[in-house]
Design an enzyme around this catalytic site. Structure first.
Site, PDB file in Angstrom:
ATOM      1  N   SER A  10       0.802  -1.226   0.000  1.00 24.79           N
ATOM      2  CA  SER A  10       0.000   0.000   0.000  1.00 24.79           C
ATOM      3  C   SER A  10       0.834   1.276   0.000  1.00 24.79           C
ATOM      4  CB  SER A  10      -0.946   0.017   1.206  1.00 24.79           C
ATOM      5  OG  SER A  10      -0.217  -0.087   2.419  1.00 24.79           O
ATOM      6  N   ASP A 182       0.047   6.558  10.707  1.00 25.33           N
ATOM      7  CA  ASP A 182      -0.177   5.376  11.533  1.00 25.33           C
ATOM      8  C   ASP A 182       1.106   4.582  11.756  1.00 25.33           C
ATOM      9  OD1 ASP A 182       0.234   4.365   9.016  1.00 25.33           O
ATOM     10  OD2 ASP A 182      -1.605   3.167   8.941  1.00 25.33           O
ATOM     11  N   HIS A 185       1.844   4.113   6.855  1.00 20.83           N
ATOM     12  CA  HIS A 185       1.478   4.799   5.609  1.00 20.83           C
ATOM     13  C   HIS A 185       1.948   6.251   5.661  1.00 20.83           C
ATOM     14  CE1 HIS A 185      -1.375   1.404   5.928  1.00 20.83           C
ATOM     15  NE2 HIS A 185      -1.087   1.295   4.642  1.00 20.83           N
TER      16      HIS A 185
END
Length: 208
Positions: A10, A182, A185
């Site tokens: 991601s 977080d 990310h």
């Protein structure tokens, strides 16, 4: 013309899956790299492809390596993978232990060297910053994967972007959440750090 392929989870994906027909670069460091290089070197003819997939572990990346890397025949492939191999183990018991992570990663690099001997492979170390109560428990396992990536880079004489070291150093200037909301990310500022480091590492390959 040089085709540059970004691969990973991601952190690399960063919304590119919202695009059409795999044409989007997303909103993270791949797009920032592409923007900077296309702006500075308009005659270089660079083509950028992002095939990062959110949630991927090294086993997921390996499973799609033929269609999402080898078949694309990139001149440069950049790989950032590893945090989910830790995160998924702690979260749902479906991670990839460090020795297997290393074996599969090594096989992926060897496969690329065999099928695309002219392709330059660039590695990027995974990272996790201390944001959230569970991060301190996971960070040591992510650190072992950083060591694996650095070891593979040395073994295969590959260029390596020390993302974890860059992010950790940045935490001396601002709170970890400033760089990765977080701990995993990146924020836009975090992505910019990664993009700048990527370009610095890649320039000798892009312009030998």
């Amino acid at each position: 013309m040089k085709t540059i392929l970004f691969q990973g989870d991601s952190v690399t994906d960063c919304g590119r899956g919202d695009g059409v027909s795999n044409k989007s670069l997303g909103g993270g460091y791949p797009a920032m790299v592409a923007s900077r290089l296309k702006c500075d070197y308009p005659d270089a003819g660079f083509e950028f492809i992002n095939r990062g997939v959110s949630g991927n572990r090294v086993v997921d990346l390996y499973a799609r390596w033929k269609i999402d890397c080898l078949n694309l025949k990139p001149d440069i492939v950049s790989i950032l993978i590893g945090v989910n191999d830790t995160w998924h183990e702690f979260g749902c018991g479906n991670g990839v232990e460090v020795p297997r992570y290393e074996r599969i990663y090594r096989e992926m690099i060897s496969w690329t060297a065999d099928k695309l001997p002219g392709c330059t492979v660039m590695l990027m170390t995974p990272f996790m910053l201390p944001v959230g109560d569970d991060r301190p428990e996971m960070i040591p396992d992510v650190a072992k994967r950083q060591e694996v990536v650095e070891r593979l880079a040395n073994e295969f004489s590959l260029r390596c972007v020390p993302v974890h070291a860059i992010m950790e150093a940045a935490c001396e200037k601002a709170d970890p959440s400033y760089w990765a909301a977080d701990g995993v990310h990146p924020t836009p500022a975090g992505h910019q750090l990664i993009a700048d480091a990527w370009i610095k590492t890649a320039l000798p390959v892009l312009f030998p």
